[in-house]
Design an enzyme around this catalytic site. Structure first.
Site, short mmCIF file in Angstrom:
data_model
loop_
_atom_site.label_atom_id
_atom_site.label_comp_id
_atom_site.label_asym_id
_atom_site.label_seq_id
_atom_site.Cartn_x
_atom_site.Cartn_y
_atom_site.Cartn_z
N ASP A 113 -3.16 -9.17 5.47
CA ASP A 113 -1.89 -9.88 5.27
C ASP A 113 -1.70 -10.93 6.37
O ASP A 113 -0.84 -11.81 6.24
CB ASP A 113 -0.69 -8.91 5.22
CG ASP A 113 -0.66 -7.90 6.33
OD1 ASP A 113 -1.72 -7.59 6.92
OD2 ASP A 113 0.43 -7.38 6.64
N TYR A 157 10.09 0.21 8.65
CA TYR A 157 8.75 -0.28 8.98
C TYR A 157 8.10 0.64 10.02
O TYR A 157 6.93 1.03 9.91
CB TYR A 157 8.84 -1.72 9.50
CG TYR A 157 7.51 -2.41 9.58
CD1 TYR A 157 7.02 -3.15 8.51
CD2 TYR A 157 6.70 -2.28 10.70
CE1 TYR A 157 5.79 -3.76 8.57
CE2 TYR A 157 5.47 -2.87 10.77
CZ TYR A 157 5.02 -3.62 9.70
OH TYR A 157 3.78 -4.21 9.76
N HIS A 172 6.20 -10.12 10.43
CA HIS A 172 6.86 -9.79 9.15
C HIS A 172 8.38 -9.89 9.35
O HIS A 172 8.92 -9.30 10.30
CB HIS A 172 6.56 -8.36 8.71
CG HIS A 172 5.15 -8.12 8.28
ND1 HIS A 172 4.58 -8.70 7.17
CD2 HIS A 172 4.18 -7.35 8.82
CE1 HIS A 172 3.33 -8.29 7.04
NE2 HIS A 172 3.05 -7.48 8.04
N HIS A 184 -1.05 -1.13 14.94
CA HIS A 184 -1.45 0.14 14.38
C HIS A 184 -2.94 0.20 13.96
O HIS A 184 -3.35 1.16 13.30
CB HIS A 184 -0.58 0.44 13.14
CG HIS A 184 -0.81 -0.53 12.00
ND1 HIS A 184 -1.11 -0.07 10.74
CD2 HIS A 184 -0.86 -1.87 11.90
CE1 HIS A 184 -1.28 -1.10 9.92
NE2 HIS A 184 -1.12 -2.20 10.61
N HIS A 189 -4.41 -9.62 14.76
CA HIS A 189 -4.65 -8.39 13.98
C HIS A 189 -5.48 -8.76 12.75
O HIS A 189 -5.19 -9.76 12.08
CB HIS A 189 -3.28 -7.82 13.60
CG HIS A 189 -3.28 -6.61 12.75
ND1 HIS A 189 -4.27 -5.65 12.77
CD2 HIS A 189 -2.36 -6.18 11.83
CE1 HIS A 189 -3.95 -4.71 11.90
NE2 HIS A 189 -2.82 -5.00 11.31
N ASP A 240 2.45 -7.13 13.91
CA ASP A 240 3.19 -6.12 13.13
C ASP A 240 4.35 -5.49 13.91
O ASP A 240 5.36 -5.09 13.31
CB ASP A 240 2.25 -5.00 12.68
CG ASP A 240 1.44 -5.36 11.44
OD1 ASP A 240 1.87 -6.23 10.67
OD2 ASP A 240 0.37 -4.76 11.26
N GLU A 291 -5.91 -7.16 9.82
CA GLU A 291 -5.49 -6.79 8.46
C GLU A 291 -5.18 -8.05 7.64
O GLU A 291 -4.62 -9.03 8.16
CB GLU A 291 -4.28 -5.84 8.50
CG GLU A 291 -4.06 -5.16 7.16
CD GLU A 291 -3.14 -3.95 7.20
OE1 GLU A 291 -2.52 -3.67 8.25
OE2 GLU A 291 -3.04 -3.28 6.15
N HIS A 337 0.80 -1.22 0.00
CA HIS A 337 0.00 0.00 0.00
C HIS A 337 0.84 1.29 0.00
O HIS A 337 0.73 2.15 0.86
CB HIS A 337 -1.10 0.01 1.07
CG HIS A 337 -0.73 -0.38 2.47
ND1 HIS A 337 0.22 0.27 3.18
CD2 HIS A 337 -1.23 -1.34 3.27
CE1 HIS A 337 0.29 -0.28 4.38
NE2 HIS A 337 -0.56 -1.25 4.46
#
Ligand code: FEO
Length: 388
Positions: free
Chosen positions: A82, A191, A222, A144, A78, A163, A80, A24
């Site tokens: 991914d 990051y 990650h 986040h 989380h 994350d 999100e 993104h």
């Protein structure tokens, strides 16, 4: 594809995204990984999943240890995608699995997937017994997203941080003692600057919560897993979250006929003469996400654009949109640029910065081509401001 043992009975079963170059808008030159973990206990537990396109890779790594149909719990730290993209595929194989998430995570998962799966919401401080092990949950809202939480496996001293403490870095190596530390740290810094920066206050709270834990391994979602340099990454997060600034100035600009570039170079020389560290960053040659990494620790952010059709250049508009969203705190700004007949862009840039909390200390404009005298007058004014 094989699972990799993190600790006895605990495996990395994630996926490697070797060719990812854009996350993104964040330039991911080194690709990324989506780290998922499998805990073999009386209750077989999967911590996080992977991007939907990497489902098969995760499933084959899980299958190298157990039949995926035996999974009892799926922890979603989380929402999100991914980290949850593979959830529908795995739920097809284990429809009775219990999905564990924060209260906002449960809401977010329902809104994403519209499925009547079995959910259990965990509050901060609650514990999930897996058999011989216990997974403790700490909610970390806005690190986040509102739903974020951490899982701490007390018996093995592993923090599943999602994350937080991650890096976009694809590699065959999984651990921080197997990969050059300077690269891992640099990617962790990038990051932080591009994902976590707006939430530094919330990071500080999460670090306070983590300070009470005995952490041997940070199993992030990650990049490289921390097991040798846990202290170093925690210290780095303390430093970045504290938003400390030093004598550093970034001069970020784009130019049409080199007039704004001349102004940029003069401003850089002014800062250098006052013993500031400087970086001269053309928007034609630097990606916005690489520039953001350099914003950490900088006292001054100087932004220059000439006028184009009564506006700033599109490259500056893109950068300033990105910068104002990430909104680093406690920064001074200098806005500058050349113009032909209408310097409105200087005011436009200044207004966006001021709305985002920047202290705009100087607005400099020069008509057409800067003369040595005009540059001298500008640098005299800027020097006086810096020395004040
Ligand atoms: Fe790696 Fe916020 O997802």
């Amino acid at each position: 594809m094989k699972a990799i043992e993190v600790k006895k009975g605990i495996y990395w079963v994630g996926a490697i995204d070797w060719n990812l170059r854009n996350f993104h808008g964040y330039l991911t030159q080194r690709g990324s990984t989506y780290n998922a973990y499998l805990i073999i206990d009386e209750k077989i537990t999967l911590v996080d999943t992977v991007k939907a396109s990497k489902t098969n890779e995760m499933m084959s790594r899980i299958s190298s240890i157990i039949d995926p149909a035996k999974i009892d719990y799926i922890v979603c730290n989380h929402v999100e995608m991914d980290h949850t993209g593979a959830l529908p595929a795995i739920m097809e194989q284990v429809p009775s699995a219990l999905i564990i998430a924060s209260p906002k995570g449960v809401v977010g998962l329902k809104e994403h997937f519209r499925q009547e799966w079995n959910y259990k919401a965990m509050e901060s401080g609650t514990i999930l017994n897996l058999g011989k092990r216990n997974l403790h949950f700490i909610l970390t809202p806005m690190v986040h997203w509102p739903d974020n939480m951490l899982g701490y496996l007390a018996e093995d001293k592993i923090l599943f941080s999602n994350d937080a403490f991650g890096q976009h870095l694809a590699s065959s190596e999984r651990f921080d003692d197997e990969y050059p530390l300077d690269i891992v740290m640099m990617e962790a810094r990038k990051y932080y600057a591009n994902i976590v920066l707006p939430y530094s206050k919330q990071v500080e709270k999460a670090l306070v919560a983590a300070a009470g834990l005995d952490i041997e391994i940070i199993a992030n979602s990650h990049g490289i897993i921390w097991r040798k340099h846990v202290k170093e990454i925690l210290n780095a997060y303390h430093e970045w979250a504290s938003n400390e600034i030093g004598k550093k100035a970034l001069i970020i600009y784009d130019t049409m006929w080199n007039s704004t570039e001349k102004m940029a170079i003069s401003i850089q020389e002014t800062f250098e003469a006052l013993d500031y560290k400087t970086e001269l960053l053309s928007l034609q040659h630097n990606h916005v996400s690489d520039i953001m990494t350099r914003v950490i620790g900088a006292e001054y952010i100087c932004l220059g654009s000439p006028t184009l059709n009564g506006r700033m250049l599109p490259s500056m508009a893109a950068f300033i949109t990105y910068l104002s969203g990430l909104a680093p705190k406690n920064r001074k700004a200098i806005v500058f640029g050349s113009y032909g007949w209408g310097p409105k862009n200087i005011e436009d840039i200044s207004q966006i910065l001021e709305k985002s909390g920047f202290d705009v200390v100087a607005k400099e404009k020069i008509k057409f081509i800067p003369t040595p005298e005009a540059l001298e007058e500008m640098t005299t004014r800027i020097k006086a401001i810096i020395q004040n």
